[in-house]
Design an enzyme around this catalytic site. Sequence first.
Site, PDB file in Angstrom:
ATOM      1  N   ARG A  12      -8.792   8.717  -8.434  1.00 23.80           N
ATOM      2  CA  ARG A  12      -9.232   8.864  -6.931  1.00 23.80           C
ATOM      3  C   ARG A  12      -8.022   9.251  -6.197  1.00 23.80           C
ATOM      4  O   ARG A  12      -6.984   8.818  -6.311  1.00 23.80           O
ATOM      5  CB  ARG A  12      -9.640   7.638  -6.042  1.00 23.80           C
ATOM      6  CG  ARG A  12     -10.177   7.716  -4.920  1.00 23.80           C
ATOM      7  CD  ARG A  12      -9.051   7.385  -3.955  1.00 23.80           C
ATOM      8  NE  ARG A  12      -9.542   7.482  -2.355  1.00 23.80           N
ATOM      9  CZ  ARG A  12      -8.556   7.233  -1.418  1.00 23.80           C
ATOM     10  NH1 ARG A  12      -7.423   6.871  -1.657  1.00 23.80           N
ATOM     11  NH2 ARG A  12      -8.845   7.388   0.032  1.00 23.80           N
ATOM     12  N   SER A  71       0.861  -1.183   0.104  1.00 21.82           N
ATOM     13  CA  SER A  71      -0.085  -0.039   0.027  1.00 21.82           C
ATOM     14  C   SER A  71       0.710   1.313   0.106  1.00 21.82           C
ATOM     15  O   SER A  71       0.315   2.246   0.346  1.00 21.82           O
ATOM     16  CB  SER A  71      -1.012  -0.028   1.190  1.00 21.82           C
ATOM     17  OG  SER A  71      -0.257  -0.264   2.302  1.00 21.82           O
ATOM     18  N   THR A  89      -0.914   3.440   4.822  1.00 22.08           N
ATOM     19  CA  THR A  89      -0.199   4.618   4.573  1.00 22.08           C
ATOM     20  C   THR A  89       0.960   4.662   5.547  1.00 22.08           C
ATOM     21  O   THR A  89       0.772   4.342   6.784  1.00 22.08           O
ATOM     22  CB  THR A  89      -0.877   6.097   4.784  1.00 22.08           C
ATOM     23  OG1 THR A  89      -1.959   5.872   3.677  1.00 22.08           O
ATOM     24  CG2 THR A  89      -0.347   7.198   4.448  1.00 22.08           C
ATOM     25  N   THR A 109       1.673   7.096   0.138  1.00 20.52           N
ATOM     26  CA  THR A 109       0.658   5.916  -0.034  1.00 20.52           C
ATOM     27  C   THR A 109       0.311   5.700  -1.512  1.00 20.52           C
ATOM     28  O   THR A 109       0.662   6.304  -2.524  1.00 20.52           O
ATOM     29  CB  THR A 109      -0.679   6.302   0.691  1.00 20.52           C
ATOM     30  OG1 THR A 109      -1.295   4.944   0.728  1.00 20.52           O
ATOM     31  CG2 THR A 109      -1.446   7.397  -0.089  1.00 20.52           C
ATOM     32  N   THR A 144      -4.046   8.005   8.469  1.00 20.96           N
ATOM     33  CA  THR A 144      -4.036   6.811   8.041  1.00 20.96           C
ATOM     34  C   THR A 144      -5.459   6.232   7.884  1.00 20.96           C
ATOM     35  O   THR A 144      -6.057   6.549   8.786  1.00 20.96           O
ATOM     36  CB  THR A 144      -2.952   5.729   8.445  1.00 20.96           C
ATOM     37  OG1 THR A 144      -2.988   4.596   7.536  1.00 20.96           O
ATOM     38  CG2 THR A 144      -3.265   5.099   9.681  1.00 20.96           C
ATOM     39  N   GLY A 145      -5.626   5.433   7.075  1.00 22.27           N
ATOM     40  CA  GLY A 145      -7.245   4.951   7.012  1.00 22.27           C
ATOM     41  C   GLY A 145      -7.931   5.465   5.822  1.00 22.27           C
ATOM     42  O   GLY A 145      -7.393   5.918   4.965  1.00 22.27           O
TER      43      GLY A 145
HETATM   44  N1  ASP Z   1      -5.158   7.208   3.643  1.00 22.56           N
HETATM   45  C1  ASP Z   1      -5.030   6.429   2.638  1.00 22.56           C
HETATM   46  C2  ASP Z   1      -5.907   6.768   1.460  1.00 22.56           C
HETATM   47  O1  ASP Z   1      -7.043   7.042   1.422  1.00 22.56           O
HETATM   48  C3  ASP Z   1      -4.992   5.190   2.808  1.00 22.56           C
HETATM   49  C4  ASP Z   1      -4.217   4.191   3.704  1.00 22.56           C
HETATM   50  O2  ASP Z   1      -4.282   4.950   4.943  1.00 22.56           O
HETATM   51  O3  ASP Z   1      -4.125   3.136   3.544  1.00 22.56           O
HETATM   52  O4  ASP Z   1      -5.530   7.093   0.345  1.00 22.56           O
END
Ligand code: ASP
Length: 339
Positions: free
Chosen positions: A222, A92, A194, A212, A245-246
Amino acid sequence: MKNRREFLKLTALTGGALLTQSACMPGETETSEDPGNQGNVSTAIQPIVISTWNHGIEANNAAWKVLSNGGNALDAVEQGVRVTESDPTNPSVGLGGAPDREGKVTLDACIMDHKNRCGAVAFLEHIENPISVARKVMEETEHVMLVGEGAFQFALEKGFEKTNLLTENSKKAWLNWLETSKYKPVINIENHDTIGLLAMDVEGNLSGACTTSGMAYKLRGRVGDSPIIGAGLFVDNEVGAACATGVGEAVIRIAGSAIVVELMRQGKSPQEACKEAVDRIIKKHDNVDNLQVGFIALNKQGEIGSYSVYSGFNFALKTENTEELTDAPYFIKHEESGD
Ligand code: ASP
């Protein structure tokens, strides 16, 4: 990843508390400058690095090499996250990141320093280390963010090499997704990896980096929170720094990292600030099923904090005397579904 277990100290539910309990903040040491005058206590700043998830351990080590040699926080955060970007086994971030629905790996990254300078790239293809391109945007243009083809052309002009980022493994997983078409992100394992890394150097200056490949199998085009200053990352050298993150959409909706820093400015500890930001995310969504978000924060005193919607988020910390991976405190216990 080698020998990681040897030094992991999992401290469930303590978050930043392990540091804030100390009478002496991790960013400071009490030293008696004059042995003849025991009452004369001065403070010296000690560097600190904090970053998201398990991969933060290796990233912290690279950042630490810079800081422990007297280097600055900006160099440290860049060098730290480059390690994760260049790791083909990480699905990721950077090389080997999961592609979008069309099988193309597109990367997002941003960087910010103690002078409020910042740079970002989004929807960038074919470049292994987007964080370094983001730094070039910051230092060598009058802009903050470049995206897509323009960001790629800029990277080539600055001497970055065109690289195939789609590894055999990530291609296989994508083809499998296309076939089954019933992919659902697995909480805490996919789509939530991330790397966000915050550092304070020996001068007491703060910087941060966030990078990320974004959500696996996202719609083409996106862009999430990670390259957006104020959402995925924010640094204010007077107050502190935070990163996220998330699920990026949820972080953007509350200007997540900027909010964490502003809450710290109002007097909240890093952990209280992270908790309030996560609480706000929960309140602003009718349904938080599968919606994981985690924040980490570092303030000017060297105190740290973290919080997440669901259990399972962790962060890596490195100081001169500490090297640990800690489970972040959370609102909702995530039950493994076994799917
Ligand atoms: N925050 C990142 C995103 O929405 C995803 C992740 O944290 O893995 O692209």
